[in-house]
Write an enzyme that holds these catalytic residues in place. Structure first.
Site, PDB file in Angstrom:
ATOM      1  N   GLU A 177       0.018  -0.950   5.892  1.00 23.14           N
ATOM      2  CA  GLU A 177       1.111  -0.392   6.703  1.00 23.14           C
ATOM      3  C   GLU A 177       0.957   1.101   6.888  1.00 23.14           C
ATOM      4  O   GLU A 177       1.164   1.635   7.979  1.00 23.14           O
ATOM      5  CB  GLU A 177       2.471  -0.702   6.052  1.00 23.14           C
ATOM      6  CG  GLU A 177       3.659  -0.516   6.990  1.00 23.14           C
ATOM      7  CD  GLU A 177       4.161   0.908   7.115  1.00 23.14           C
ATOM      8  OE1 GLU A 177       4.886   1.205   8.073  1.00 23.14           O
ATOM      9  OE2 GLU A 177       3.833   1.751   6.253  1.00 23.14           O
ATOM     10  N   ASP A 236       0.843  -1.205   0.000  1.00 26.20           N
ATOM     11  CA  ASP A 236       0.000   0.000   0.000  1.00 26.20           C
ATOM     12  C   ASP A 236       0.875   1.251   0.000  1.00 26.20           C
ATOM     13  O   ASP A 236       2.057   1.197   0.377  1.00 26.20           O
ATOM     14  CB  ASP A 236      -0.965   0.017   1.191  1.00 26.20           C
ATOM     15  CG  ASP A 236      -0.272   0.137   2.547  1.00 26.20           C
ATOM     16  OD1 ASP A 236       0.809  -0.473   2.722  1.00 26.20           O
ATOM     17  OD2 ASP A 236      -0.791   0.844   3.426  1.00 26.20           O
TER      18      ASP A 236
HETATM   19  N1  BES Z   1       8.685   3.074   5.500  1.00 28.17           N
HETATM   20  C1  BES Z   1       8.082   3.870   6.493  1.00 28.17           C
HETATM   21  C2  BES Z   1       8.785   3.805   7.823  1.00 28.17           C
HETATM   22  C3  BES Z   1      10.107   4.502   7.867  1.00 28.17           C
HETATM   23  C4  BES Z   1      10.175   5.848   7.568  1.00 28.17           C
HETATM   24  C5  BES Z   1      11.227   3.805   8.220  1.00 28.17           C
HETATM   25  C6  BES Z   1      11.380   6.485   7.599  1.00 28.17           C
HETATM   26  C7  BES Z   1      12.415   4.450   8.249  1.00 28.17           C
HETATM   27  C8  BES Z   1      12.495   5.792   7.926  1.00 28.17           C
HETATM   28  C9  BES Z   1       6.623   3.438   6.688  1.00 28.17           C
HETATM   29  O1  BES Z   1       5.982   3.150   5.481  1.00 28.17           O
HETATM   30  C10 BES Z   1       5.864   4.558   7.324  1.00 28.17           C
HETATM   31  O2  BES Z   1       5.660   5.553   6.693  1.00 28.17           O
HETATM   32  N2  BES Z   1       5.441   4.357   8.567  1.00 28.17           N
HETATM   33  C11 BES Z   1       4.588   5.279   9.234  1.00 28.17           C
HETATM   34  C12 BES Z   1       3.936   4.524  10.336  1.00 28.17           C
HETATM   35  C13 BES Z   1       2.526   4.863  10.636  1.00 28.17           C
HETATM   36  C14 BES Z   1       1.605   5.174   9.537  1.00 28.17           C
HETATM   37  C15 BES Z   1       1.947   3.881  11.610  1.00 28.17           C
HETATM   38  C16 BES Z   1       5.385   6.432   9.786  1.00 28.17           C
HETATM   39  O3  BES Z   1       6.562   6.290  10.152  1.00 28.17           O
HETATM   40  O4  BES Z   1       4.819   7.540   9.849  1.00 28.17           O
HETATM   41 MN    MN Z   2       7.117   1.984   4.291  1.00 36.02          MN
HETATM   42 MN    MN Z   3       5.392   5.087   4.544  1.00 39.03          MN
END
Ligand code: BES
Ligand code: MN
Ligand code: MN
Length: 465
Positions: free
Chosen positions: A153, A88
């Site tokens: 996610e 997604d």
């Molecule tokens: N891939 C990211 C997480 C991430 C961001 C890891 C930057 C390392 C560096 C993931 O898809 C994401 O955006 N996660 C969200 C989590 C939330 C929606 C629960 C985030 O970090 O805001």
């Molecule tokens: Mn991600």
């Molecule tokens: Mn993300």
């Protein structure tokens, strides 16, 4: 190994054409109008898994968007890797800020631009292609693999935890591999060993029982926009510290060793500020930029609305205003505790002139993964072979809350092998993946699977943590 690497070099154009197809499906999980696209994307991923030779491929429906599973378990006695990722993506808006259409993968210079190119379709694809390179060259892998690719996610993985609980046997593995983060910088590969947690809140204020003419009523009732601004302005003190009582109580302090390791990383605040176009950096006093983003908790207002925001002029004193406020958390803060502290504090400082409601929209915990595990050792060798450079150790400010669930529910440690870049515009217009990272990532992943059995030994001997 040579034939695997040669295969990867020979198939670059095909990889890009296939990735384009995956990217063209607008699997925006947060938007109800995209529910069929998300489903179509899950089916595409499942079909692709079958075509590269994964077995027992299934699309699992959930209460929300489906999960895709596929496996190859024909290496008895070898470690089993559970690969997790997400298909997604975040909404592409604002569309007018994209140089090329968000769901048409477009190469400019050394980057491929599109929503999901890096987060996370491109990175999931990297891992699928490394598996394909083995299965199309001799038909066997040096390890067993299980792929779990979810469609929620970006909206908090709500249905993943119950799925894991119900499918513990299916998901049994020796380690989790996730490519959903970034390298330290272009040409500098890294191992990420920590992610922050998240407590995501909404605050709703109501003042008068209807919108009012600001001339007839202004000056007689507290404008809820002003009240909300006063609340938000109080959440940080002049040193950039968060003022919620008890907020820092469980924060694990940075060790001297970690602080000095961070200081050795190639980093320049001046360049960082210039790249972001800010005159000056901001944040909690007493901590460096990397410390603040990787290892200190923060509070951000993500959105604020109410009143008149259209073109032109409307003199109005709004009845209702709201804000979304999120806090990034570090070990050993608990998202539920922080959400309660936040709610209590907002209710305490809200002026009596308005009524206030506070809701928790999402919570997830911070993760620290061991850096001396066999999986990390294999990753270090793999990154060195794939990118010709020894990786650095780094943390990340972002969140992948499921990492902690894998540990708690399945007792499996995660290796975070990120192939994005910190300036890749994730969640923003003109998201891209660097093509050198993309192809280097496929080779690195192939090396990782090749190296792992040397460090991990036979299946069942779990990584010591
Ligand atoms: N891939 C990211 C997480 C991430 C961001 C890891 C930057 C390392 C560096 C993931 O898809 C994401 O955006 N996660 C969200 C989590 C939330 C929606 C629960 C985030 O970090 O805001
Ligand atoms: Mn991600
Ligand atoms: Mn993300």
């Amino acid at each position: 190994m040579e034939n695997i690497l040669a295969f990867i070099d020979q198939n670059k154009d095909r990889y890009l054409a296939e990735l384009k197809e995956l990217i063209a499906i607008p699997s925006v999980s947060t938007k109800a109008e995209h529910v069929d696209d998300v489903r179509r994307c899950a089916d595409w991923v499942a079909g692709h898994m079958r075509s590269i030779g994964l077995q027992n491929v299934q699309v699992f429906p959930t209460a929300g968007h489906p999960l895709v599973y596929g496996e190859w378990l024909n290496a008895p006695g070898k470690p089993t890797v559970l690969v997790y990722g997400h298909y997604d993506v975040q909404p592409p808006e604002p569309l007018d800020l994209w140089t090329s259409p968000p769901f048409e993968a477009t190469i400019r210079g050394e980057n491929l631009y599109a929503r999901g190119s890096s987060d996370d379709k491109g990175q999931v694809f990297i891992l699928l292609k490394s598996i394909e390179a083995y299965l199309k060259n001799g038909g066997t892998l040096p390890v067993n693999v299980k792929f779990l690719v979810e469609g929620e996610e970006e909206i908090g993985s709500t249905n993943l935890e119950p799925f894991i609980k119900e499918h513990k046997d299916l998901l049994k593995a020796d380690l989790v591999l996730i490519s959903d983060s970034s390298m330290f910088a272009k040409g500098i590969p890294s191992i990420c060993y920590s992610l922050r947690g998240l407590a995501y809140m909404q605050v709703d204020l109501v003042g008068p029982n209807k919108d009012l003419h600001s001339g007839s009523f202004g000056g007689t009732v507290h404008n809820p926009i002003q009240a909300l601004a006063e609340i938000i302005a109080q959440l940080h003190d002049k040193n950039g510290k968060i003022t919620i009582p008890g907020f820092y109580k469980d924060v694990r302090p940075l060790s001297k060793a970690e602080r000095s390791a961070f200081k050795k990383l190639p980093w320049k605040d001046t360049k960082y500020a210039r790249d972001l176009g800010v005159k000056q950096l901001y944040g909690e006093r007493g901590f460096t930029t990397l410390e603040r983003v990787w290892a200190r908790p923060t509070l951000e207002c993500n959105g604020i609305w109410g009143g008149f925001t259209g073109d032109g002029v409307k003199t109005v004193l709004p009845s209702k205003v709201s804000a979304k406020i999120s806090m990034r958390l570090v070990p050993d803060q608990k998202s539920t505790t922080i959400a309660k502290l936040f709610e209590r504090h907002i209710k305490k400082i809200a002026p009596r002139t308005v009524s206030v409601a506070v809701r928790s929209l999402h919570g997830g915990e911070a993760a620290i993964t061991p850096i001396d595990s066999p999986g990390v050792k294999a990753a270090v060798v793999a990154l060195e072979k794939g990118f010709g450079k020894k990786p650095l150790y780094q943390r990340e400010g972002g969140s992948i809350p499921i990492v902690v669930q894998f540990k708690e529910l399945l007792n499996i440690d995660t290796v975070l092998l990120g192939f994005g870049l910190p300036d890749e515009n994730a969640h923003a217009p003109d998201e891209f993946i660097n093509l050198n990272n993309f192809f280097g990532g496929i080779k690195t992943a192939a090396h990782f699977f090749d190296q792992l059995p040397h460090f991990m030994g036979v299946q069942g001997k779990r990584a010591q943590v």
